[in-house]
Design a protein around this motif. Structure first.
Motif, PDB file in Angstrom:
ATOM      1  N   LEU A  54       8.888 -15.165   4.401  1.00 15.99           N
ATOM      2  CA  LEU A  54       9.188 -13.750   4.641  1.00 15.99           C
ATOM      3  C   LEU A  54       9.298 -12.989   3.322  1.00 15.99           C
ATOM      4  CD1 LEU A  54      11.773 -13.938   7.568  1.00 15.99           C
ATOM      5  CD2 LEU A  54       9.452 -13.034   7.653  1.00 15.99           C
ATOM      6  N   GLY A  55       9.843 -13.651   2.269  1.00 14.27           N
ATOM      7  CA  GLY A  55       9.901 -12.983   0.977  1.00 14.27           C
ATOM      8  C   GLY A  55       8.526 -12.667   0.434  1.00 14.27           C
ATOM      9  N   ALA A  56       7.604 -13.638   0.556  1.00 13.08           N
ATOM     10  CA  ALA A  56       6.237 -13.398   0.084  1.00 13.08           C
ATOM     11  C   ALA A  56       5.571 -12.296   0.896  1.00 13.08           C
ATOM     12  CB  ALA A  56       5.429 -14.694   0.171  1.00 13.08           C
ATOM     13  N   LYS A  57       5.799 -12.310   2.200  1.00 10.31           N
ATOM     14  CA  LYS A  57       5.234 -11.251   3.038  1.00 10.31           C
ATOM     15  C   LYS A  57       5.818  -9.893   2.661  1.00 10.31           C
ATOM     16  CE  LYS A  57       2.378 -13.450   5.738  1.00 10.31           C
ATOM     17  NZ  LYS A  57       0.934 -13.157   5.701  1.00 10.31           N
ATOM     18  N   GLY A  58       7.125  -9.873   2.276  1.00  8.40           N
ATOM     19  CA  GLY A  58       7.744  -8.616   1.886  1.00  8.40           C
ATOM     20  C   GLY A  58       7.129  -8.053   0.629  1.00  8.40           C
ATOM     21  N   LEU A  59       6.835  -8.927  -0.350  1.00  5.30           N
ATOM     22  CA  LEU A  59       6.200  -8.454  -1.579  1.00  5.30           C
ATOM     23  C   LEU A  59       4.797  -7.922  -1.304  1.00  5.30           C
ATOM     24  CD1 LEU A  59       7.318 -11.249  -4.067  1.00  5.30           C
ATOM     25  CD2 LEU A  59       8.200  -8.915  -3.903  1.00  5.30           C
ATOM     26  N   SER A  60       4.032  -8.643  -0.465  1.00  6.72           N
ATOM     27  CA  SER A  60       2.689  -8.173  -0.116  1.00  6.72           C
ATOM     28  C   SER A  60       2.759  -6.850   0.633  1.00  6.72           C
ATOM     29  CB  SER A  60       1.967  -9.234   0.722  1.00  6.72           C
ATOM     30  OG  SER A  60       1.827 -10.438   0.002  1.00  6.72           O
ATOM     31  N   ALA A  61       3.741  -6.727   1.530  1.00  5.45           N
ATOM     32  CA  ALA A  61       3.874  -5.483   2.286  1.00  5.45           C
ATOM     33  C   ALA A  61       4.248  -4.325   1.374  1.00  5.45           C
ATOM     34  CB  ALA A  61       4.914  -5.661   3.392  1.00  5.45           C
ATOM     35  N   ARG A  82       1.477  -2.587  -0.167  1.00  4.05           N
ATOM     36  CA  ARG A  82       0.759  -1.706   0.751  1.00  4.05           C
ATOM     37  C   ARG A  82       1.593  -0.509   1.173  1.00  4.05           C
ATOM     38  NH1 ARG A  82      -2.005  -5.205   5.408  1.00  4.05           N
ATOM     39  NH2 ARG A  82      -3.005  -3.179   5.703  1.00  4.05           N
ATOM     40  N   GLY A  83       2.736  -0.340   0.539  1.00  7.81           N
ATOM     41  CA  GLY A  83       3.565   0.807   0.838  1.00  7.81           C
ATOM     42  C   GLY A  83       4.419   0.638   2.079  1.00  7.81           C
ATOM     43  N   VAL A  84       4.652  -0.602   2.504  1.00 12.05           N
ATOM     44  CA  VAL A  84       5.423  -0.879   3.716  1.00 12.05           C
ATOM     45  C   VAL A  84       6.670  -1.655   3.317  1.00 12.05           C
ATOM     46  CG1 VAL A  84       5.429  -1.994   5.975  1.00 12.05           C
ATOM     47  CG2 VAL A  84       3.344  -0.894   5.139  1.00 12.05           C
ATOM     48  N   ALA A  85       7.826  -1.230   3.854  1.00 13.09           N
ATOM     49  CA  ALA A  85       9.083  -1.911   3.594  1.00 13.09           C
ATOM     50  C   ALA A  85       9.349  -2.914   4.706  1.00 13.09           C
ATOM     51  CB  ALA A  85      10.222  -0.901   3.511  1.00 13.09           C
ATOM     52  N   LEU A  86       9.547  -4.188   4.318  1.00 13.52           N
ATOM     53  CA  LEU A  86       9.854  -5.250   5.277  1.00 13.52           C
ATOM     54  C   LEU A  86      11.335  -5.585   5.169  1.00 13.52           C
ATOM     55  CD1 LEU A  86       8.850  -7.436   7.295  1.00 13.52           C
ATOM     56  CD2 LEU A  86       8.512  -8.939   5.316  1.00 13.52           C
ATOM     57  N   ARG A  87      12.032  -5.649   6.292  1.00 11.26           N
ATOM     58  CA  ARG A  87      13.444  -5.997   6.296  1.00 11.26           C
ATOM     59  C   ARG A  87      13.712  -6.984   7.413  1.00 11.26           C
ATOM     60  NH1 ARG A  87      14.265  -0.527   7.564  1.00 11.26           N
ATOM     61  NH2 ARG A  87      15.482  -0.330   5.659  1.00 11.26           N
ATOM     62  N   VAL A  88      14.783  -7.752   7.251  1.00  6.93           N
ATOM     63  CA  VAL A  88      15.252  -8.673   8.271  1.00  6.93           C
ATOM     64  C   VAL A  88      16.385  -7.993   9.028  1.00  6.93           C
ATOM     65  CG1 VAL A  88      16.304 -10.914   8.726  1.00  6.93           C
ATOM     66  CG2 VAL A  88      14.556 -10.688   6.949  1.00  6.93           C
ATOM     67  N   VAL A 122      -0.615   7.926 -10.555  1.00 11.25           N
ATOM     68  CA  VAL A 122      -0.753   7.074  -9.369  1.00 11.25           C
ATOM     69  C   VAL A 122      -0.220   5.689  -9.730  1.00 11.25           C
ATOM     70  CG1 VAL A 122      -2.294   6.167  -7.609  1.00 11.25           C
ATOM     71  CG2 VAL A 122      -2.809   8.365  -8.681  1.00 11.25           C
ATOM     72  N   ASP A 123       0.946   5.341  -9.210  1.00 12.23           N
ATOM     73  CA  ASP A 123       1.566   4.044  -9.471  1.00 12.23           C
ATOM     74  C   ASP A 123       2.492   3.716  -8.311  1.00 12.23           C
ATOM     75  OD1 ASP A 123       3.229   1.861 -10.628  1.00 12.23           O
ATOM     76  OD2 ASP A 123       2.132   2.386 -12.455  1.00 12.23           O
ATOM     77  N   ASP A 124       2.472   2.457  -7.862  1.00 11.74           N
ATOM     78  CA  ASP A 124       3.285   2.091  -6.703  1.00 11.74           C
ATOM     79  C   ASP A 124       4.756   1.896  -7.055  1.00 11.74           C
ATOM     80  OD1 ASP A 124       2.519  -0.153  -8.221  1.00 11.74           O
ATOM     81  OD2 ASP A 124       2.964  -1.510  -6.561  1.00 11.74           O
ATOM     82  N   ASP A 125       5.081   1.753  -8.342  1.00  8.06           N
ATOM     83  CA  ASP A 125       6.473   1.600  -8.771  1.00  8.06           C
ATOM     84  C   ASP A 125       7.012   2.983  -9.137  1.00  8.06           C
ATOM     85  OD1 ASP A 125       8.767   1.153 -10.631  1.00  8.06           O
ATOM     86  OD2 ASP A 125       8.296  -0.952 -10.174  1.00  8.06           O
ATOM     87  N   LEU A 150      -3.884   9.406 -13.975  1.00  8.73           N
ATOM     88  CA  LEU A 150      -3.395   8.182 -14.616  1.00  8.73           C
ATOM     89  C   LEU A 150      -3.153   7.172 -13.500  1.00  8.73           C
ATOM     90  CD1 LEU A 150      -0.784   9.726 -17.113  1.00  8.73           C
ATOM     91  CD2 LEU A 150      -3.245   9.434 -17.410  1.00  8.73           C
ATOM     92  N   ALA A 151      -4.051   6.187 -13.353  1.00  4.97           N
ATOM     93  CA  ALA A 151      -4.055   5.308 -12.182  1.00  4.97           C
ATOM     94  C   ALA A 151      -3.729   3.873 -12.564  1.00  4.97           C
ATOM     95  CB  ALA A 151      -5.405   5.355 -11.470  1.00  4.97           C
ATOM     96  N   ASP A 152      -2.859   3.268 -11.762  1.00  5.96           N
ATOM     97  CA  ASP A 152      -2.607   1.833 -11.842  1.00  5.96           C
ATOM     98  C   ASP A 152      -3.740   1.102 -11.111  1.00  5.96           C
ATOM     99  OD1 ASP A 152      -1.508  -0.587 -12.310  1.00  5.96           O
ATOM    100  OD2 ASP A 152       0.227  -0.330 -11.010  1.00  5.96           O
ATOM    101  N   VAL A 153      -3.932  -0.186 -11.402  1.00  7.21           N
ATOM    102  CA  VAL A 153      -5.009  -0.942 -10.762  1.00  7.21           C
ATOM    103  C   VAL A 153      -4.584  -1.418  -9.381  1.00  7.21           C
ATOM    104  CG1 VAL A 153      -6.447  -3.011 -10.891  1.00  7.21           C
ATOM    105  CG2 VAL A 153      -6.020  -1.655 -12.937  1.00  7.21           C
ATOM    106  N   TYR A 154      -3.444  -2.089  -9.287  1.00  4.02           N
ATOM    107  CA  TYR A 154      -3.010  -2.680  -8.029  1.00  4.02           C
ATOM    108  C   TYR A 154      -2.152  -1.685  -7.258  1.00  4.02           C
ATOM    109  CZ  TYR A 154      -4.587  -7.024 -10.131  1.00  4.02           C
ATOM    110  OH  TYR A 154      -5.347  -8.003 -10.709  1.00  4.02           O
ATOM    111  N   LEU A 155      -2.678  -1.218  -6.153  1.00  2.00           N
ATOM    112  CA  LEU A 155      -1.978  -0.275  -5.296  1.00  2.00           C
ATOM    113  C   LEU A 155      -1.822  -0.883  -3.914  1.00  2.00           C
ATOM    114  CD1 LEU A 155      -3.782   2.994  -6.413  1.00  2.00           C
ATOM    115  CD2 LEU A 155      -1.513   2.212  -7.097  1.00  2.00           C
ATOM    116  N   PRO A 156      -0.858  -0.444  -3.122  1.00  2.00           N
ATOM    117  CA  PRO A 156      -0.590  -1.097  -1.823  1.00  2.00           C
ATOM    118  C   PRO A 156      -1.771  -1.113  -0.882  1.00  2.00           C
ATOM    119  CG  PRO A 156       1.238   0.323  -2.445  1.00  2.00           C
ATOM    120  CD  PRO A 156       0.149   0.594  -3.425  1.00  2.00           C
TER     121      PRO A 156
END
Length: 769
Positions: A392-399, A402-408, A546-549, A591-597
């Protein structure tokens, strides 16, 4: 020659041989019958003549005379007339009457009367009747010899011989042979017709395959079917199983299937439907195995013979796939962590460069508290199983990418470890992937909530999302056809249909309430729009970050706003938000980052018709080369000093100034200067300006002045000021204006990044500054 043809010829040849033998036998029997009829007729006639009273009386009289009868008397005698009359009425060859010495008393040839007969008459005188074929004076004939007895009885006194010539005996032979010939032709015709029908039937049954080919097929079938790991089931058009290998019976859990209908095998409805229809490319759980069923029709020419189902056991492969998915998810998590760590270092460096020591200290303290692994999944500690927690932690990072928040969910309660966690990971991973996809395609806020509840020996999984929901629940769980193209990616995990089958196989069930959109929790809404720090001027260069952080995006935004002549727009965190901002605000620089959600920042740069810098921690050669190929003017490797970004922004301002929109054509020197500015080929001139140039720029300020005025302000000659101003103008640091009158033109807004402008007044009489 084909086997069917050889068989046909053999049948016809055998039939002809049998008919020939039968014809010969019947012909021989016919000849014998004709001979027998001739013999019988001759014997009956001879008996009749021998029994005639007048014949008996006359023969007794002639036999009693010791002398030889006179031939003349015999010619005119009653016996001669009687014999001639009988011969004529019976169509015989002759009727001969003799006495006891064999003297002819009656004969067809009068010249032979009174002579001894040419054949033996001893048997008749001995009282025996003789029927035989003999050759006499009249040729070969069928003749009967009967003794003539006296009226009062006693020893024979003569004989009567009646004969039929050979030709008359066989007068009916042509008709007999004709009948036999017709019968032969009819029999041969029927035999050939039957042989042709049998040949056609044989070819239909064997599909035109020859016996030697059938032998090869049987050998090949035994070698292939018995040695293959896949199970094979052949079913004809009537639904009857014709071939079922041992592997297929083991996978289906049946026995003695050959010769039985599919409906009578007691298979599960899903399995029977797959065998009767298009198979199951997604797999069907049968017992503790997962079986893929591939059904193909069998045709020969235009004729449909049935279908063949190939059963493949993919249980072990799916288990490896599930583990690979888990490893891939953890690998993605490590990549995201590397990216996150680079952003953290970059943020910390930016805070320190900005002099915000307290903020930097608080930021680093927060990192120490959270540790090196930030799963970014609130409530993940409620999941007791280490495998599920990591997954679930790995899925949360991947999500999050992509701009999606995963919670338990707070309702989660799972203590201890889970047995056979692979099946749970397969089902949960598929549900989470689908939920993240749905939430990412929806509107903000984008969230996915997972609840894991341990209930005795069962696990209840609940996944909700803020996506659009499921319109047709049954259609979502229906098997979907997959194209056969080799480059097609076949979805995520094992698919919703197979996930449901996994749950059912372990005694569970699937409950779907997915038609409702889940509302986000309070406080999880999107970020509010930021008010600009200052009023935007028409000449300012508009920059989109443009940056996901959000921390890194804020640092870059502040660095842009700090540069004169630049204004930063509201940062975008995804490719979708960036495209919307490009369409709405038309920025001058991205100003664009490479890895975006939801995509690749380099591809965003490639698709956007706007100048761009690429800012990323991914510094491998392929990424850098791809960025420049996409049209990026600069590539900054994270982490970097904000002063580096400021210096690149200044270069870009000079670059735009040199290539400002103008109707006139640019010279090669101007084009080279613009290219050199972005490549920093004149680093010494741009970064380490001379003290005089610094003084000139300071004296010019944001105002406009002539070379003479600048010279007066700094205390140098006009020529020296003119030379330095010209060098600064060539590098795009000052703007040049011209006027034909001494009075100064109205002040126009300065281009971004330009400190001021000087006037060079040229008149008819020469240069005046």
């Amino acid at each position: 020659m084909r086997f069917a043809t050889r068989t046909l010829l053999l049948q016809v040849g055998t039939m002809l041989a049998v008919v020939a033998v039968c014809t010969a036998v019947f012909a021989w029997l016919g000849v014998q019958q004709l001979r027998a009829e001739a013999d019988s007729s001759a014997l009956n006639i001879a008996r009749t003549v021998a029994e005639a009273p007048e014949v008996r009386d006359l023969v007794v009289a002639f036999s009693a005379d010791p002398g030889t009868p006179d031939a003349t008397v015999l010619r005119r005698g009653a016996l001669q007339e009687y014999a001639a009359d009988v011969t004529a009425r019976t169509a015989g060859l002759f009727v001969v009457i003799t006495d006891d010495h064999g003297i002819r008393l009656a004969h067809p040839d009068p010249a032979r009367l009174g002579e001894v007969v040419s054949t033996s008459f001893a048997d008749a005188l001995a009282g025996r009747e003789v029927v035989t074929w003999e050759t006499g004076t009249l040729g070969e004939s069928a003749r009967a010899k009967v003794p003539v007895y006296p009226p009062g009885g006693g020893a024979p006194v003569g004989e009567v011989s009646v004969g039929f010539e050979r030709a008359s005996v066989f007068d009916d032979l042509p008709a007999l042979l004709l009948g036999i010939g017709v019968a032969v032709l009819v029999a041969v015709g029927l035999g050939v017709a039957v042989a042709l029908l049998a040949r056609r039937r044989l070819e239909r049954l064997t599909l035109g395959v020859q016996p030697e080919e059938l032998v090869a097929l049987v050998q090949t079938q035994a070698a292939v079917l018995d040695s293959a790991d896949e199970g094979v089931v052949a079913i004809d058009d009537a639904g009857v199983v014709r071939v079922c290998t041992a592997t297929a019976e083991a996978l289906l859990g049946i026995a003695d299937a050959v010769g039985r209908r599919v409906d009578d095998l007691g298979l599960a409805p899903a399995v029977a439907t797959a065998l009767a229809g298009g198979g199951s490319p997604n797999g069907i759980p049968i017992g503790d195995r997962v079986v893929f069923v591939d059904v193909r029709p069998v045709t020969r020419g235009a004729r449909t013979l049935g279908r063949v189902a190939v059963l493949r056991d993919r249980t072990d492969l799916l288990a490896l796939t599930d583990r690979l998915d888990s490893v891939r998810a953890l690998g993605d998590a490590l990549r995201v962590q590397r990216h996150e760590n680079a952003n953290r270092v970059h943020a910390a460096v930016g805070l320190l460069d900005a002099g915000r020591i307290d903020d930097a200290r608080a930021f680093l303290a927060d990192l120490v508290d959270r540790g090196s692994v930030d799963w970014a999944v609130p409530g993940i500690e409620l999941v007791g199983d280490a495998m599920l927690q990591s997954f679930l932690g790995a899925k949360g990072l991947s999500a999050r990418e992509r701009g999606v928040a995963l919670r338990v969910s707070d309702d989660t309660w799972l203590r201890g470890t889970v047995d056979d966690v692979e099946d749970v990971v397969a089902v949960l991973g598929n549900l989470v992937d689908n939920a993240v996809t749905a939430a990412a395609s929806g509107t903000a806020p984008r969230e996915v909530e997972v609840a894991v509840l341990g209930d005795g020996d069962a696990i209840v999984l609940t996944v909700t999302d803020t996506g659009g929901g499921i319109v047709d629940v049954e259609a979502a769980f229906a098997p979907r056809e997959r194209p056969d193209a080799p480059d097609v990616v076949h979805g995520l995990g094992v698919g919703l249909p197979l996930s449901r089958e996994f749950a059912r196989r372990r005694g569970g069930r699937r409950v779907d309430r997915g038609c409702r959109r889940r509302r986000p929790r309070s406080g999880s809404g999107g970020a509010a729009a930021r008010s600009p720090a200052r009023r935007e001027r028409m000449t300012d260069i508009r920059v989109l970050v443009v940056d996901d952080d959000y921390r890194v995006a804020g640092l870059h935004r502040d660095a842009v706003d700090a540069r004169p002549g630049f204004v930063a727009l509201e940062p975008a965190r995804t490719v979708g938000e960036a495209r919307a901002a490009l369409a709405a605000h038309a920025p001058d620089l991205v100003l664009a980052d490479v890895y975006l959600p939801d995509g690749d920042g380099i591809e965003l740069v490639r698709a956007a018709s706007v100048d761009a810098f690429v800012l990323s921690a991914a510094t491998d050669a392929a990424t850098v080369r791809r960025a420049f190929t996409a049209g990026a003017l600069a590539f900054l490797a994270k982490p970097f000093d904000t002063r580096v970004l400021a210096e690149r922004l200044d270069r870009y301002a000079r670059y735009r100034n040199l290539l400002s929109s103008s109707s006139r054509a640019l010279s090669q020197d101007e084009i080279d200067r613009a290219s050199a500015v972005m490549r920093a080929e004149r680093e010494g001139a741009s970064l380490a300006r001379s003290a005089t140039e610094q003084t000139v720029l300071a004296a010019l300020g944001d105002d406009e002045a002539s070379a003479t005025e600048v010279a007066e302000r700094i205390g140098v000659s006009r020529a020296t000021a003119q030379r330095h101003l010209t060098a600064l103008a060539e590098r795009g640091l000052v703007a040049v204006g011209a006027a034909l009158r001494r009075d100064r033109p109205p002040r126009a807004p300065l281009p971004p990044g330009v400190r001021g402008q000087f006037l060079s007044l040229r008149g008819a009489g020469g240069d005046k500054n």
